[in-house]
Each structure stands twice: as structure tokens, then as C-alpha cells.
Scaffold this active site. Structure first.
Site, short mmCIF file in Angstrom:
data_model
loop_
_atom_site.label_atom_id
_atom_site.label_comp_id
_atom_site.label_asym_id
_atom_site.label_seq_id
_atom_site.Cartn_x
_atom_site.Cartn_y
_atom_site.Cartn_z
CG HIS A 209 -3.54 2.30 3.88
ND1 HIS A 209 -4.20 3.43 4.29
CD2 HIS A 209 -2.38 2.27 4.56
CE1 HIS A 209 -3.44 4.06 5.18
NE2 HIS A 209 -2.34 3.39 5.37
CE LYS B 133 1.24 -1.47 18.20
NZ LYS B 133 2.18 -1.25 17.23
CG HIS C 252 -0.65 -0.29 2.47
ND1 HIS C 252 -1.31 -1.17 3.30
CD2 HIS C 252 0.35 0.21 3.19
CE1 HIS C 252 -0.71 -1.20 4.48
NE2 HIS C 252 0.30 -0.36 4.44
#
Lengths: 480, 136
Positions: free
Chosen positions: A403, A479, A328
Site C-alpha cells: 500500500h 498535508k 487499504h
């Protein structure tokens, strides 16, 4: 801010800023949004930035803004612009620092009820096997010579060298490899920065989520993608790490002088651009493609390590199959019909996903009847979506859609009055186990910092740019 | 001396200095402390560092790009900068720091790049100031 910019409604999900609104605009801005989302969009500089994009030399069709648009630097994030391949410009800002930032979706042969009892173990194992890389290097170390091969071959290098299965290279945009990449156009610094980071996720909004299929909206398409209700999938969101970041930095630094040479002046320095057919433009595109290939190799390496994590927890019977991989942040040469005429254009997708409709030859044969899979990550702990490209995208947006959810709150605002332990507890109460390399990683990406991803999806679905297939809910988050 | 600025998707900082040299040093420290927890960083080794630009803005961006390259490419954290008064569009100096150790310098945010977005550099009542946004 963009509140004073006059904007006219075309219909319920399309809005326009006409080109005569400001001097220098060569085309209209078209915004895809609901009225509620438009009000949010007007609070930052993103519409200003979309108007700046409309001044790019050689822009073809409107400067497009997707419903997840938010303020970027130069280009808005969630912006699409096509420029004429022969006479237009390429703008590194229209791709961004994270070249081929993208999303990879993997299905497993496990259900939510099978995974949940061992979820914490799975999250911990994955966290060990796939570092985010905020502090150190990844587990995959390659030589300089091997890196040059990666830059040319992308995901295929990984598959050929034992980090994947043959089908992995097939189910990705461009087969996980762009032609025309030149490692010699990538600086030593970029290679030095990127090489140790292969197989790492990064930080910011990048993540790896273990999710399950919560809703199916299109049975036939879900079947083609191998998806059933309750099935566990894994979504990987990351890009080209330091290699791509340095390529963008290197070429932006050269653009100032080149723009003078080509007599280009623009309202924002971060929009810096050069003619596609200039030596500078061609060099950037060759380096950008090499970075894109690095990103595909990175997501492939992550899939390989992920298979290991699942095997350690669930044994050899655990099967992980790549559904698809989209980028993207990219600029690609494509052929589109503009005002009834076929034209070669360079489509800049800055925070936008390719969404080719059913029948397009670029789609793997297994999916050609349903359209290209479009993978939309939501914010941490909310929901992600699988869509398929529709005919409207080809007619209106150079085959592109949104996106993600799009940020609403700044990182400082997201952290204000919250502590990480509380956020983790709230996530846990919602059945989500999250693990972050950094304390702030969790806080800055709280769901409240983002627009509602469902509303964003509703806009592109109603506009006919893409169709809803399935909604995914996270149970495990990793993350940076 | 610096403070953090808000941005919807990214992060910025405003740095000050009594002199231009001090401003460049403080801007570098702002970038370091956004990326890494600096509390345990030591001034162990000197590292030469220099940048040039075609104007004040590009000098500042290129300077910060050097700092970022040390941080993410050479894996070095730097906590003190000795800089001579910058010549027009050029800055040369020495930084003191040490190789990055994830245990002692936990990463905070991966800084991808230094942008020209809303970039400001100039003089106010307190001396020199700059505002810079980073892509993260």
C-alpha cells in the site's frame, strides 16, 4: 526486534517463517521482500506481529507480509490475513483505527508545462478549499440525518447531492459504497467526532499531491486509464477521520469481555477478535462498513472541492476525471480458491491494497481487460505508482498487494537535526511546492523517513502480484 | 511529567506521577500536548471526566480515550486535571480547559486512537509510570 527469527528463502522475493517456529501459530508467515528490504524489516517488530496474526482462530492460508511492512499495533502495517467466513474471527486491529484509509487518483486535462507556471497559486487555492483539519472543521457541514444517509450510501450520497459527477461513483472499489452498513451500530460519539470533519484530509502520512506522469511502463494499460507522459494527476490519500477512529476504539473496548465469552486468548491485546458470526462480530462489521462509506464520501467531497480549486485557477476548461479509488485498511467478505477449493473468507487488509487480475467482475468494465488499478502513494516528495492487479495476487495473496513505501525512521528520528524551512527549500529545489497546516507535518514525512518506494514496487512486480503501469512525480504537496 | 517515545510509524509517551492520580493526569497532558500546541491554552471551564476498565491497562486506555473524545469530538483542550485517587479500575475527576480555537491552539498531530501496543503501567523507584503508544 525480529532479527533472531529464523526465516527461509522460498525464492528471490518470497520468504517463509514456518508455523512450527512458535507455539500457537496455526499457519506459516509468508513475506514478500527483496533481501535488502528483508534486512530493514527485521529491525522492528513487524515479523513478530505477522507471527501473532498467524495465531488467529480460523485463519485460512498464510499470514502475509507485503514488502512495505512495518511495525503497527496488533497487526503489522502491510499485513494480509484471510479468515474463514463461517468459523473464523474478525479483528478490528486487522483493519486499524483509520477504517478505509485509501487512495483516490484523478487525472486532469492539463500538462505539467501548463500547470507549473501557476503551481504556487494552485497549491494555495487547494490548501484554502480543502482543509487538513488538524485544528478546525471542514467546509462541508451536514445534519445528523444526512450523516446517517452518508454512512449507508458512501460516495453516492455525495454525487446525488451535487458533490460530484455520476461517473465518480463507478470508478471506485465497491463503487464507493459497501453493502451491509448500519448507522445504528455507529456510536453517537463516533458521529459527533466525524461529522464536522467531512471534506478534510487529516494529518500523519495523509496528503494531497499534484503530480505528473513521469514514466509509463505499460502503454496499453496507461491508455485504458487515460494517461499520457507529462499529464497532471492528483492523488488524495486519507480515510474516515474521527468517525472511523472512534468506531475502532468503541469496538476494541467491547472485545475484551467478548473474547472471554468465546474463550479466545491471543499473544497481543491489540489483536482482539471475535467470531465473525457472533453478534459482536456482525455489529463491528456493520459499523466498519458504515465507516468505510464515510471515507469514500470524504474522498468524494475532497474531489468536488478540488474541481473548484482547478476551476478558480485554470478556468472552466479544466477537467478532472476520477481514475480509481482503493481502500487499504479494510476487512471484506470475498470468495477465493484455497487449495483448489472455493471458500468464503474475510480478507483483512491492514495497509494492503486489493489487486484483482484482468477479467475479474468487480473491476469497472473500462478497466476489466487490464486488471484493477492499484494506487501506491510514495512518501512526500518522492514518487507514487499506478499498478494493475495480476493473476499471482489471486493465487497467492487473496488478491492483495502493498500500500505504500513503508516507514523506516520514527517521527522523532526524522525531525532530528532538521528544520522545516530547510526541508521546504530542498523540496523547492526539486521543483516541489509544499504546504502544511503544521510545522512538524513536513519534517516528520521527509522522504528519508521511508523505504524506497521503487524497491517495494519492484518486489510485487517481480512476484507477479501486480504489474507496473506508470510512475508519478509530485510537484505540489498539501498535508496536515 | 512525561517524555516522548519513538515508534516507527506512530508515537508514544512515558508518563510518571508520585501517585496514581498524578500519573493519570500526566498521561492525559501528554496526549493533549502531542495533539495540540498547549502554550496558549487556558483553564477557563471545568469539565467532568471519568473512566472505568476491567483491569489497570484497560482503565488507562479508556481514560485516555475520554481525553481524546473531548479533544476530537467535543473540541475541548484541557490543561489541568484534578483527579481523586483512582479506585480499583475506576478514575473520576475534573479537567480545566476551554473550547478549541485553531488560532490559539494550533493542531500538531491528529491522534486517531490509543493502543494496547507495548502498553505498560506500574511502579518504579520514582513512583507510578506508564508507557502508551498512540496511532497517528
Amino acid at each position: 526486534m525480529s532479527e533472531k527469527i529464523p526465516i527461509e528463502a522460498i525464492d528471490e522475493v518470497r520468504f517463509r517463517i514456518p508455523r512450527d517456529e512458535r507455539r500457537g501459530m496455526r499457519t506459516d508467515v509468508v513475506v514478500y521482500a527483496s533481501r535488502e528490504i528483508l534486512e530493514q524489516i527485521r529491525k522492528d517488530l513487524s515479523l513478530e506481529q505477522a507471527m501473532n496474526v498467524a495465531t488467529l482462530p480460523g485463519i485460512v492460508g498464510p499470514s502475509l507480509a507485503m514488502p512495505d511492512i512495518h511495525q503497527g499495533y496488533g497487526f503489522p502495517i502491510g499485513g494480509v490475513a484471510a479468515t474463514d467466513w463461517e468459523h473464523g474471527v474478525v479483528s478490528p486491529g486487522g483493519v486499524g483505527f483509520d477504517i478505509n484509509c485509501g487512495v483516490r487518483l484523478v487525472r486532469t486535462n492539463l500538462t505539467r508545462t501548463e500547470v507549473e507556471p501557476r503551481l504556487r497559486e494552485l497549491v494555495n487555492q487547494t490548501f484554502r478549499d480543502i482543509p487538513c483539519g488538524t485544528g478546525g472543521a471542514g467546509h462541508l457541514q451536514i445534519t445528523e440525518k444526512q450523516l446517517d444517509e452518508v454512512l449507508v450510501k458512501g460516495a453516492r450520497w455525495m454525487v446525488e447531492n451535487g458533490y460530484g459527477e455520476p461517473a465518480d461513483a463507478e470508478f471506485a472499489e465497491e463503487g464507493g459504497r459497501l453493502d451491509g452498513a448500519d448507522p445504528d451500530k455507529v456510536s453517537h460519539r463516533a458521529k459527533e467526532r466525524g461529522r464536522p470533519q467531512l471534506g478534510t484530509i487529516g494529518s500523519g502520512n495523509h496528503f494531497l499531491e499534484i503530480q505528473y506522469v513521469e514514466q509509463i511502463h505499460d502503454e496499453a494499460a496507461a491508455r485504458a486509464l487515460g494517461l499520457e507522459l507529462g499529464q497532471v494527476v492528483v492523488l488524495i490519500h486519507c480515510g474516515s477521520r474521527g468517525l472511523g477512529h472512534q468506531v475502532c476504539t468503541d469496538y476494541l473496548a467491547q472485545m475484551g469481555a467478548a473474547m472471554k465469552k468465546y474463550n479466545i486468548s491471543l499473544p497481543d491485546r491489540q489483536l482482539a477478535c471475535v467470531p465473525i458470526q457472533s453478534p459482536e462480530g456482525q455489529a463491528y462489521l456493520a459499523a466498519m462498513r458504515a465507516s468505510a462509506n464515510f471515507a469514500w464520501a470524504n474522498r468524494q467531497a475532497i474531489l468536488h472541492f478540488l474541481r473548484g480549486s482547478f476551476e478558480k485557477v485554470f478556468g472552466k476548461s479544466a477537467r478532472l476525471t476520477l481514475i480509481y479509488d482503493v481502500c487499504h485498511n479494510i476487512a471484506k467478505r470475498e470468495r477465493h480458491t484455497v487449495n483448489g477449493e472455493k471458500r468464503d473468507v474475510l480478507v483483512h487488509r491492514k495497509g494492503a491494497t486489493r489487486a484483482f487480475p484482468p477479467g475479474h467482475r468487480e473491476i469497472p468494465a473500462a478497466y476489466r481487460q487490464i486488471g484493477q488499478p492499484v494506487l501506491i502513494p510514495g512518501s512526500m516528495g518522492t514518487a507514487s505508482w499506478i499498478l494493475v492487479g495480476a493473476e499471482g495476487a489471486m493465487k497467492e495473496t487473496f488478491g492483495s498487494v502493498c500500500h505504500g513505501a513503508g516507514r523506516l525512521l520514527s517521527r522523532t528520528a526524522a525531525k532530528k537535526g532538521r528544520d522545516a524551512r530547510q526541508v521546504l527549500k530542498t523540496l523547492e529545489e526539486a521543483g516541489i511546492v509544499a504546504k502544511s497546516e503544521t510545522r512538524d507535518g513536513i519534517l516528520e514525512e521527509i522522504p528519508e523517513a521511508y523505504k524506497n518506494v521503487d524497491e517495494v514496487i519492484e518486489v510485487v512486480h517481480r512476484a507477479g502480484l501486480a504489474r507496473k503501469v506508470a510512475r508519478l512525480r509530485p510537484i505540489g504537496v498539501i498535508k496536515g | 511529567m512525561f517524555e516522548i517515545l519513538d515508534h516507527t510509524a506512530d508515537i508514544g509517551f512515558r508518563a510518571w506521577g508520585a501517585t496514581r492520580a498524578e500519573l493519570f493526569a500526566n498521561a492525559a497532558l501528554a496526549l493533549e500536548s502531542i495533539a495540540v500546541d498547549m502554550s496558549d491554552a487556558r483553564e477557563q471551564e471545568p469539565y467532568p471526566i471519568a473512566a472505568s476498565g476491567e483491569d489497570e491497562e484497560s482503565l488507562l486506555v479508556n481514560w485516555l480515550n475520554e481525553v481524546l473524545y473531548y479533544l476530537d469530538g467535543r473540541r475541548v483542550v484541557m490543561r489541568r486535571f484534578d483527579i481523586g485517587e483512582p479506585a480499583p479500575f475506576q478514575v473520576v475527576g475534573k479537567a480545566w480547559g476551554e473550547p478549541r480555537d485553531p488560532a490559539r491552539h494550533p493542531g500538531k498531530l491528529v491522534v486517531k486512537g490509543v493502543t494496547y501496543h507495548l502498553l505498560k503501567i506500574g511502579k518504579d523507584a520514582r513512583g507510578w509510570f506508564a508507557e502508551v503508544y498512540l496511532d497517528i
